[in-house]
Design a protein around this motif. Structure first.
Motif, PDB file in Angstrom:
ATOM      1  N   SER A 101     -11.520  -2.106   5.246  1.00  0.00           N
ATOM      2  CA  SER A 101     -10.986  -3.441   5.204  1.00  0.00           C
ATOM      3  C   SER A 101     -11.235  -3.987   3.820  1.00  0.00           C
ATOM      4  N   SER A 102     -10.203  -4.687   3.208  1.00  0.00           N
ATOM      5  CA  SER A 102     -10.155  -5.425   1.916  1.00  0.00           C
ATOM      6  C   SER A 102     -10.279  -4.413   0.884  1.00  0.00           C
ATOM      7  N   GLN A 103      -9.527  -3.335   0.861  1.00  0.00           N
ATOM      8  CA  GLN A 103      -9.612  -2.175  -0.110  1.00  0.00           C
ATOM      9  C   GLN A 103      -8.100  -2.073  -0.890  1.00  0.00           C
ATOM     10  N   VAL A 104      -7.059  -2.710  -0.539  1.00  0.00           N
ATOM     11  CA  VAL A 104      -5.600  -2.325  -0.850  1.00  0.00           C
ATOM     12  C   VAL A 104      -5.200  -3.224  -1.712  1.00  0.00           C
ATOM     13  N   ASP A 105      -4.544  -3.053  -2.787  1.00  0.00           N
ATOM     14  CA  ASP A 105      -3.835  -4.102  -3.489  1.00  0.00           C
ATOM     15  C   ASP A 105      -2.498  -4.522  -3.085  1.00  0.00           C
ATOM     16  N   LEU A 106      -1.649  -3.476  -2.458  1.00  0.00           N
ATOM     17  CA  LEU A 106      -0.492  -3.709  -1.883  1.00  0.00           C
ATOM     18  C   LEU A 106      -0.161  -2.933  -0.837  1.00  0.00           C
ATOM     19  N   VAL A 107       0.311  -3.629   0.196  1.00  0.00           N
ATOM     20  CA  VAL A 107       0.945  -2.892   1.357  1.00  0.00           C
ATOM     21  C   VAL A 107       2.285  -3.113   1.496  1.00  0.00           C
ATOM     22  N   THR A 108       3.274  -2.081   1.396  1.00  0.00           N
ATOM     23  CA  THR A 108       4.640  -2.232   1.467  1.00  0.00           C
ATOM     24  C   THR A 108       5.360  -1.333   2.463  1.00  0.00           C
ATOM     25  N   SER A 125      -2.264  -5.250   8.200  1.00  0.00           N
ATOM     26  CA  SER A 125      -2.052  -5.320   6.766  1.00  0.00           C
ATOM     27  C   SER A 125      -3.190  -6.189   6.206  1.00  0.00           C
ATOM     28  N   GLU A 126      -3.078  -7.389   6.958  1.00  0.00           N
ATOM     29  CA  GLU A 126      -4.220  -8.700   6.438  1.00  0.00           C
ATOM     30  C   GLU A 126      -5.632  -7.945   6.585  1.00  0.00           C
ATOM     31  N   ARG A 127      -5.912  -7.059   7.316  1.00  0.00           N
ATOM     32  CA  ARG A 127      -7.352  -6.376   7.313  1.00  0.00           C
ATOM     33  C   ARG A 127      -7.511  -5.334   6.227  1.00  0.00           C
ATOM     34  N   VAL A 128      -6.651  -4.511   5.749  1.00  0.00           N
ATOM     35  CA  VAL A 128      -6.688  -3.760   4.608  1.00  0.00           C
ATOM     36  C   VAL A 128      -6.549  -4.191   3.127  1.00  0.00           C
ATOM     37  N   LEU A 129      -5.763  -5.500   3.132  1.00  0.00           N
ATOM     38  CA  LEU A 129      -5.585  -6.052   1.759  1.00  0.00           C
ATOM     39  C   LEU A 129      -6.650  -6.629   1.255  1.00  0.00           C
ATOM     40  N   LYS A 130      -7.084  -6.662  -0.107  1.00  0.00           N
ATOM     41  CA  LYS A 130      -8.116  -7.567  -0.693  1.00  0.00           C
ATOM     42  C   LYS A 130      -7.593  -8.755  -1.106  1.00  0.00           C
ATOM     43  N   PRO A 131      -8.458  -9.744  -1.253  1.00  0.00           N
ATOM     44  CA  PRO A 131      -8.183 -10.914  -1.348  1.00  0.00           C
ATOM     45  C   PRO A 131      -7.106 -10.835  -2.711  1.00  0.00           C
ATOM     46  N   ASN A 132      -6.254 -11.680  -2.369  1.00  0.00           N
ATOM     47  CA  ASN A 132      -5.182 -11.654  -3.405  1.00  0.00           C
ATOM     48  C   ASN A 132      -4.157 -10.638  -3.696  1.00  0.00           C
ATOM     49  N   GLY A 133      -4.394  -9.580  -2.663  1.00  0.00           N
ATOM     50  CA  GLY A 133      -3.719  -8.523  -2.275  1.00  0.00           C
ATOM     51  C   GLY A 133      -2.274  -8.873  -1.747  1.00  0.00           C
ATOM     52  N   CYS A 134      -1.231  -8.249  -1.953  1.00  0.00           N
ATOM     53  CA  CYS A 134       0.096  -8.481  -1.567  1.00  0.00           C
ATOM     54  C   CYS A 134       0.778  -7.658  -0.561  1.00  0.00           C
TER      55      CYS A 134
END
Length: 270
Positions: A101-108, A125-134
């Protein structure tokens, strides 16, 4: 529910050879993400990466890029053609990504999210994205147009004839307007900072044979082929001959221009 296509070996190879990769949209994603950290973001995940043609476009902007896909055949081809040291691939469903969780900068996902279990994918996607991740999702309209000098009108009519012949074989869940699937995901995305962008033209020069090969990779053509291979081949041959006649050329290696319309959504996690 999620769908599985494009996994038979010959289809996978054709997908790599013929499919269009919209490299023009990568800068749109990077610009939305904002200032880089030490000139690069850390981790991008390309979900439903297929053969990796889109995945490698992210390599210059990230320390690490991981493509994920459910298909071993697609991933095998992606690995075989991998030339970037910071790009790797993992087998996983879109709805269960192999990241903390909260590890990824971009999920596309590039022309893939319409096959996912979309509510589960958005939540993942919401789970793995960092805060401010896109989150960046892109795909294209069913619109296709061909251009060839003074014969543009004629070759475009033939293009529309080809696509119309495949309409009865479209996947029902896609509906008449693929962008609606993505706009519904845009609406469902809980991130307040988000953008919807539609109708960016992407043009590619390609030969007549390449255009035919591209359409033959579509799920609708593959469905026709599975039901009646002779009818599918006859359709391809007929379209090829009509294009040759309209362009007044003898070689199917003659180039024309294909125009596609892309849309995309961008969203930033708070």
């Amino acid at each position: 529910m999620a769908f599985r296509f494009f996994e038979e070996s010959a289809h996978v190879a054709a997908y790599l050879q013929y499919r269009v990769t919209p490299h023009e949209l990568i800068n749109k994603i990077i610009d939305f993400m904002g200032p880089k950290l030490q000139n690069k973001f850390n981790l991008a995940v390309d979900v439903g990466c297929g053969n990796g043609k889109g995945t490698v476009l992210l390599a210059p902007y990230f320390n690490q890029v991981v493509g994920t896909d459910i298909s071993p055949a697609q991933l095998g081809l992606a690995r075989a053609n991998s030339i970037r040291q910071n790009v790797s691939y993992r087998q996983s469903p879109a709805e269960q990504l192999p990241f903390e969780s909260s590890q990824v900068d971009l999920v596309t996902a590039m022309t893939a999210a319409h096959w996912f279990d979309r509510p589960r994918f958005l939540k993942e996607s919401e789970r793995v994205l960092k805060p401010n991740g896109c989150l960046a999702l892109l795909s294209n309209m069913k619109y296709r147009a061909l251009e060839y000098g003074d014969a543009t009108s004629a070759v475009n009519d033939i293009c529309q004839e080809f696509l119309a012949a495949l309409l009865p074989f479209n996947e029902p869940h896609m509906g008449s307007c693929p962008s609606k699937i993505y706009f519904d995901m845009f609406e469902a995305c809980p991130f307040p900072d988000k953008q919807w962008n539609t109708c960016q033209n992407i043009s590619r020069k390609m030969t007549i044979n390449h255009f035919i090969g591209l359409v033959e990779t579509y799920s609708s053509y593959q469905k026709l082929k599975s039901e009646d291979a002779t009818k599918a081949k006859r359709l391809s041959d007929d379209i090829r001959n009509k294009l040759l006649a309209a362009m007044q050329v003898s070689s199917p290696d003659t180039e024309l221009t294909l125009v596609m319309k892309y849309f995309y959504m961008l969203a930033r996690k708070p």
